[in-house]
Scaffold this motif. Sequence first.
Motif, PDB file in Angstrom:
ATOM      1  N   VAL A 353      -4.697 -11.659   6.263  1.00 49.73           N
ATOM      2  CA  VAL A 353      -4.285 -10.597   7.182  1.00 49.73           C
ATOM      3  C   VAL A 353      -4.668 -11.065   8.583  1.00 49.73           C
ATOM      4  O   VAL A 353      -5.826 -11.420   8.828  1.00 49.73           O
ATOM      5  CB  VAL A 353      -4.960  -9.258   6.850  1.00 49.73           C
ATOM      6  N   THR A 363      -6.323  -9.217   1.996  1.00 52.54           N
ATOM      7  CA  THR A 363      -5.779  -8.061   1.283  1.00 52.54           C
ATOM      8  C   THR A 363      -5.522  -8.390  -0.186  1.00 52.54           C
ATOM      9  O   THR A 363      -5.136  -9.507  -0.531  1.00 52.54           O
ATOM     10  CB  THR A 363      -4.498  -7.543   1.965  1.00 52.54           C
ATOM     11  N   SER A 377      -1.500  -2.113  -0.264  1.00 52.26           N
ATOM     12  CA  SER A 377      -2.563  -2.999  -0.726  1.00 52.26           C
ATOM     13  C   SER A 377      -3.883  -2.511  -0.160  1.00 52.26           C
ATOM     14  O   SER A 377      -3.917  -1.674   0.755  1.00 52.26           O
ATOM     15  CB  SER A 377      -2.308  -4.454  -0.304  1.00 52.26           C
ATOM     16  N   CYS A 379      -7.605  -3.589   1.640  1.00 56.27           N
ATOM     17  CA  CYS A 379      -8.019  -4.661   2.541  1.00 56.27           C
ATOM     18  C   CYS A 379      -9.362  -4.371   3.204  1.00 56.27           C
ATOM     19  O   CYS A 379      -9.459  -3.435   3.994  1.00 56.27           O
ATOM     20  CB  CYS A 379      -6.970  -4.873   3.626  1.00 56.27           C
ATOM     21  N   ILE A 381     -11.247  -5.120   6.178  1.00 55.16           N
ATOM     22  CA  ILE A 381     -10.718  -5.601   7.445  1.00 55.16           C
ATOM     23  C   ILE A 381     -11.775  -5.483   8.525  1.00 55.16           C
ATOM     24  O   ILE A 381     -12.635  -4.593   8.482  1.00 55.16           O
ATOM     25  CB  ILE A 381      -9.438  -4.806   7.821  1.00 55.16           C
ATOM     26  N   ILE A 394       0.561  -9.547   7.407  1.00 51.93           N
ATOM     27  CA  ILE A 394       0.149 -10.124   6.128  1.00 51.93           C
ATOM     28  C   ILE A 394       0.934 -11.416   5.918  1.00 51.93           C
ATOM     29  O   ILE A 394       2.158 -11.447   6.083  1.00 51.93           O
ATOM     30  CB  ILE A 394       0.431  -9.150   4.965  1.00 51.93           C
TER      31      ILE A 394
END
Length: 428
Positions: A353, A363, A377, A379, A381, A394
């Motif tokens: 990502v 992800t 999805s 993720c 982050i 992505i």
Amino acid sequence: MTFDLQSMRSQPQEYWISRFGQPEHTSWLDENMSWKETAYIGDWSFLWQHRFRGPEVIRLMSDFSVNNYSRFAVGQSKHVVHTNEAGKVIHEGILTKFAEDDFVLHGRGGFWMAYQLERGDYDVSVEREDWFIYQVSGPNAIKVLAKLDPSEGYLDSKYMWVSPITIAGHTIWALRQGMSGEIGFELQGPRKIAEEVYAAVVDAGAEFGIRKMGSRVAYINHLEACVPTITTDYLPAIFEPGQEEYLQSFLASMPGNSQPAHIAGSFQAESISDYYRSPVELGWGKVISSTHDFLGREALLAEKADPRRVIRTLVWNADDVIDVYGSLFRSGDNYTYMEMPRDPWGYMWADRVEVDGRLVGVTTSRGYSYYFRQMLSLCPIDVQYAEPGTEVTIVWGNAGDPEKRIRATVAPAPYKADHRHLDLRAAL
């Protein structure tokens, strides 16, 4: 015993396909609607159970899990998380206290705790149990159970507590939980009566639209409700130097399993530890306790106070996803195929990502929700990009395949509204 990354990127074996039972019963689209509109029964009986007895069970659990056990009553269950010294998740599961010195741990974590028991000095005994676990969840789930057992004692169950319930003449346990994000119970009991209980639930649920959940849609359940899953959203942190003895013991206890995970996707890490995750990254930070010492305590308390990454849902751009499928109808190389509703092989499918070409997260759990008509999805982050509405990219594609850059939008996790704590009597 160790495993290299190349071996984990090899083709999986057939056992991963049937982890959740039959691939589908009605259709995966129909089954995906069940936990929002009616109810489903899902079979999680593949999970392992270990029964720990003795006056020092809590000391054992405290030494090797992040949880606080100072308030743990008989009849209560806890989501127990085990970590390594770096604070990365080894295993997790549900621990239920049936008496002051009698506990059952569901999931892979039982093997880890049994291993620590062998190496330590605890006044505890452990033995394997063989239970069925049936999830009954959805807006009509409580109506199904009330038809089966009109005594209604379980209607006063608090979230993550067990109550007795009688089904098909057998008194078993009903754990109130909700992996689907809806009102739900896990029905638990000895495997010898499993078929009777399952048939009775299906029969009673017919008038309420109950569906049997197949394996094709089971992980969409986890995805919508943000339930990170081992070997799907993270690898267990068991591949470190010094863990070879446990790894060998663990794999030997799983007949037919020659390898605990498979890896795919555009995120091609150099170290296997890059596929590990902490409880903070997986959204489990609230269960991390500062009141006792445990393996990984220092690392986790520091991360909890100042997290680098937090878990979110990513909503994939529909036009970009359609172009992935469109490449199958054009000449030339096609993009890596997206199985619907998600891959059935049990991979940890990890994709990069990015924001402006810089890696900001990885992800996993890519899957199509027929209810939301979206590809989603999970993720972990970087926190500076975790605000819902943030635009990210992505990178989709297995190594060697053409890469497709797919636009995505950060959204809350769980993505579906959380109805697990609704009043049971009001739902009748």
